[in-house]
Write a protein that holds these residues in place. Structure first.
Motif, mmCIF file in Angstrom:
data_model
loop_
_atom_site.group_PDB
_atom_site.id
_atom_site.type_symbol
_atom_site.label_atom_id
_atom_site.label_comp_id
_atom_site.label_asym_id
_atom_site.label_seq_id
_atom_site.Cartn_x
_atom_site.Cartn_y
_atom_site.Cartn_z
ATOM 1 N N GLN A 67 0.301 -1.773 -0.041
ATOM 2 C CA GLN A 67 0.052 0.035 -0.601
ATOM 3 C C GLN A 67 1.131 1.546 -0.067
ATOM 4 O O GLN A 67 0.477 2.546 -0.654
ATOM 5 C CB GLN A 67 -0.718 0.044 1.280
ATOM 6 C CG GLN A 67 -1.700 -0.873 1.058
ATOM 7 C CD GLN A 67 -2.578 -0.977 2.100
ATOM 8 O OE1 GLN A 67 -3.490 -0.413 2.826
ATOM 9 N NE2 GLN A 67 -2.573 -2.413 2.972
ATOM 10 N N LEU A 103 -3.258 -7.575 -2.380
ATOM 11 C CA LEU A 103 -3.121 -7.544 -1.396
ATOM 12 C C LEU A 103 -3.341 -9.159 -0.323
ATOM 13 O O LEU A 103 -5.460 -8.924 -0.024
ATOM 14 C CB LEU A 103 -4.163 -6.758 -0.667
ATOM 15 C CG LEU A 103 -3.464 -5.273 -0.946
ATOM 16 C CD1 LEU A 103 -4.727 -3.577 -0.404
ATOM 17 C CD2 LEU A 103 -2.533 -4.666 -0.399
ATOM 18 N N PRO A 114 -6.002 -2.748 7.111
ATOM 19 C CA PRO A 114 -5.815 -0.822 6.444
ATOM 20 C C PRO A 114 -4.536 -0.965 7.578
ATOM 21 O O PRO A 114 -4.460 -1.083 9.099
ATOM 22 C CB PRO A 114 -7.014 -0.544 6.300
ATOM 23 C CG PRO A 114 -7.781 -1.817 7.184
ATOM 24 C CD PRO A 114 -7.103 -2.423 7.026
ATOM 25 N N LEU A 158 -7.605 5.478 1.952
ATOM 26 C CA LEU A 158 -7.641 3.939 0.857
ATOM 27 C C LEU A 158 -8.356 4.868 -0.907
ATOM 28 O O LEU A 158 -8.453 4.517 -1.789
ATOM 29 C CB LEU A 158 -8.130 3.055 1.395
ATOM 30 C CG LEU A 158 -7.716 1.788 2.363
ATOM 31 C CD1 LEU A 158 -8.147 1.691 3.163
ATOM 32 C CD2 LEU A 158 -6.849 0.940 1.298
ATOM 33 N N ILE A 177 -5.828 5.269 -3.552
ATOM 34 C CA ILE A 177 -5.401 3.817 -4.806
ATOM 35 C C ILE A 177 -6.593 3.784 -5.355
ATOM 36 O O ILE A 177 -7.341 3.260 -5.090
ATOM 37 C CB ILE A 177 -5.095 3.171 -3.484
ATOM 38 C CG1 ILE A 177 -3.792 4.126 -2.400
ATOM 39 C CG2 ILE A 177 -4.426 1.813 -4.538
ATOM 40 C CD1 ILE A 177 -3.477 1.791 -1.291
ATOM 41 N N THR A 192 -7.330 -3.486 -7.190
ATOM 42 C CA THR A 192 -6.694 -3.979 -6.284
ATOM 43 C C THR A 192 -7.675 -5.855 -6.360
ATOM 44 O O THR A 192 -8.790 -6.077 -6.034
ATOM 45 C CB THR A 192 -7.046 -3.232 -5.389
ATOM 46 O OG1 THR A 192 -6.202 -2.451 -5.490
ATOM 47 C CG2 THR A 192 -6.199 -4.172 -4.247
ATOM 48 N N LEU A 207 -10.239 -3.229 3.594
ATOM 49 C CA LEU A 207 -10.212 -2.766 2.358
ATOM 50 C C LEU A 207 -10.853 -3.095 1.023
ATOM 51 O O LEU A 207 -11.147 -2.406 0.295
ATOM 52 C CB LEU A 207 -8.743 -4.070 1.772
ATOM 53 C CG LEU A 207 -7.774 -3.823 3.558
ATOM 54 C CD1 LEU A 207 -6.608 -4.708 3.163
ATOM 55 C CD2 LEU A 207 -7.082 -2.441 2.917
ATOM 56 N N LEU A 231 -10.904 0.920 -0.974
ATOM 57 C CA LEU A 231 -10.705 1.002 -1.840
ATOM 58 C C LEU A 231 -11.449 1.121 -3.370
ATOM 59 O O LEU A 231 -12.844 0.553 -3.538
ATOM 60 C CB LEU A 231 -9.749 -0.207 -2.560
ATOM 61 C CG LEU A 231 -8.521 -0.086 -1.584
ATOM 62 C CD1 LEU A 231 -7.831 -2.048 -1.738
ATOM 63 C CD2 LEU A 231 -7.505 0.574 -1.826
#
Length: 285
Positions: A112, A127, A132, A219, A222, A226, A245, A249
């Motif tokens: 990250q 991931l 996080p 987050l 990003i 992912t 996450l 995200l």
């Protein structure tokens, strides 16, 4: 490059950020390389050959030890941010301008940070068994993790049966198969980490996982596609953190494998390779 494997790949070295990074680079030399970031106290030889060689059939894979770990020089930073900066420096030292990044456990924290510090460098993100900043139960090693890492084992490798696998018959059978693969590389293995690594990494984990105000806001920045993967029964980084996450995200999908602990990718290596390969091969939209 294509003739080498997890078992035979030569360890190479590159200098960056005052560190001599040890790495192995092999696989199909086409497309975007996939850079792996390892778990707590792990080395390049703690990856599962079934996973690495499976992914290397279609792409170039790059394993490395971050600063102070095993065959890399320097000291282990006591913050994830500095680990991330070292990882970015390592990637750039290889003259790479675009990579896919996979991070497992603490390596997922570092992954990250790579994206946050060098967003233009990363195409896609995977991931695994991670979480996080300020996630649930992440301010320290979980009680389960403290017990597992603090216990004594007749065979040192049996630690990983408890870290990565559930206690079920199916989980432990998969774990024993993993341990067999784990030792396939018998020559030129990475040295085990020294006693300075775990305390530094634990300090970094504590800073990353400590409660924070609006911890998941970062987050949203990003935007890379992912893939989040975990076992449904992870006791090292609680599985709920994978859901967090995925929820925060902007472009993430989540897979939870059944009856699987922290090392779900090692319990289901064929399935994991298929899922990651499909994800990395998708067209960017």
């Amino acid at each position: 490059m294509t003739q080498q494997s997890h078992q035979t790949a030569t360890t190479q070295f590159v200098d960056a950020n005052g560190v001599r990074f040890a790495y192995r680079r092999f696989g199909k030399a086409a497309g975007v390389p996939l850079v792996f970031n390892q778990h707590f106290t792990g080395t390049m030889d703690h990856w599962d050959p079934a996973v690495i060689d499976g992914l290397a059939k279609d792409r170039e894979v790059i394993l490395f030890n971050n600063a102070g770990v095993s065959s890399s020089s320097g000291d282990v930073p006591t913050s994830i941010e500095k680990m991330g900066a070292n990882a970015v420096a390592f990637i750039k030292a290889l003259k790479l301008t675009k990579v896919d990044v996979l991070g497992f456990s603490i390596g997922g924290f570092v992954a990250q940070e790579i994206v946050l510090q060098a967003p233009g460098l990363v195409r896609r993100l995977v991931l695994v068994g991670t979480g996080p900043r300020g996630g649930e139960g992440m301010a320290t090693l979980t009680p389960e993790a403290q017990e597992i890492f603090g216990a004594a084992y007749d065979e040192p490798d049996h630690l990983w049966l408890r870290v990565h696998f559930t206690k079920s018959e199916k989980g432990q059978t998969a774990g024993r198969e993993f341990l067999r693969r784990f030792r396939l590389r018998s020559e030129n293995r990475d040295p085990e980490v020294d006693g300075k690594v775990a305390p530094a990494q634990i300090e970094a984990i504590g800073k990353w996982g400590s409660p924070q105000d609006k911890p998941f806001e970062y987050l949203k920045t990003i935007h890379q596609p992912t893939l989040v993967v975990n076992g449904g029964k992870d006791v090292i980084v609680y599985s709920v953190n994978s859901f967090i996450l995925q929820q925060h995200l902007p472009n993430a999908q989540l897979i939870l494998y059944p009856d699987a602990n922290h090392g779900s990718q090692y319990q289901y290596p064929t399935r994991f390779v298929r899922h990651v390969s499909q994800f990395l091969s998708e067209e960017d939209v």
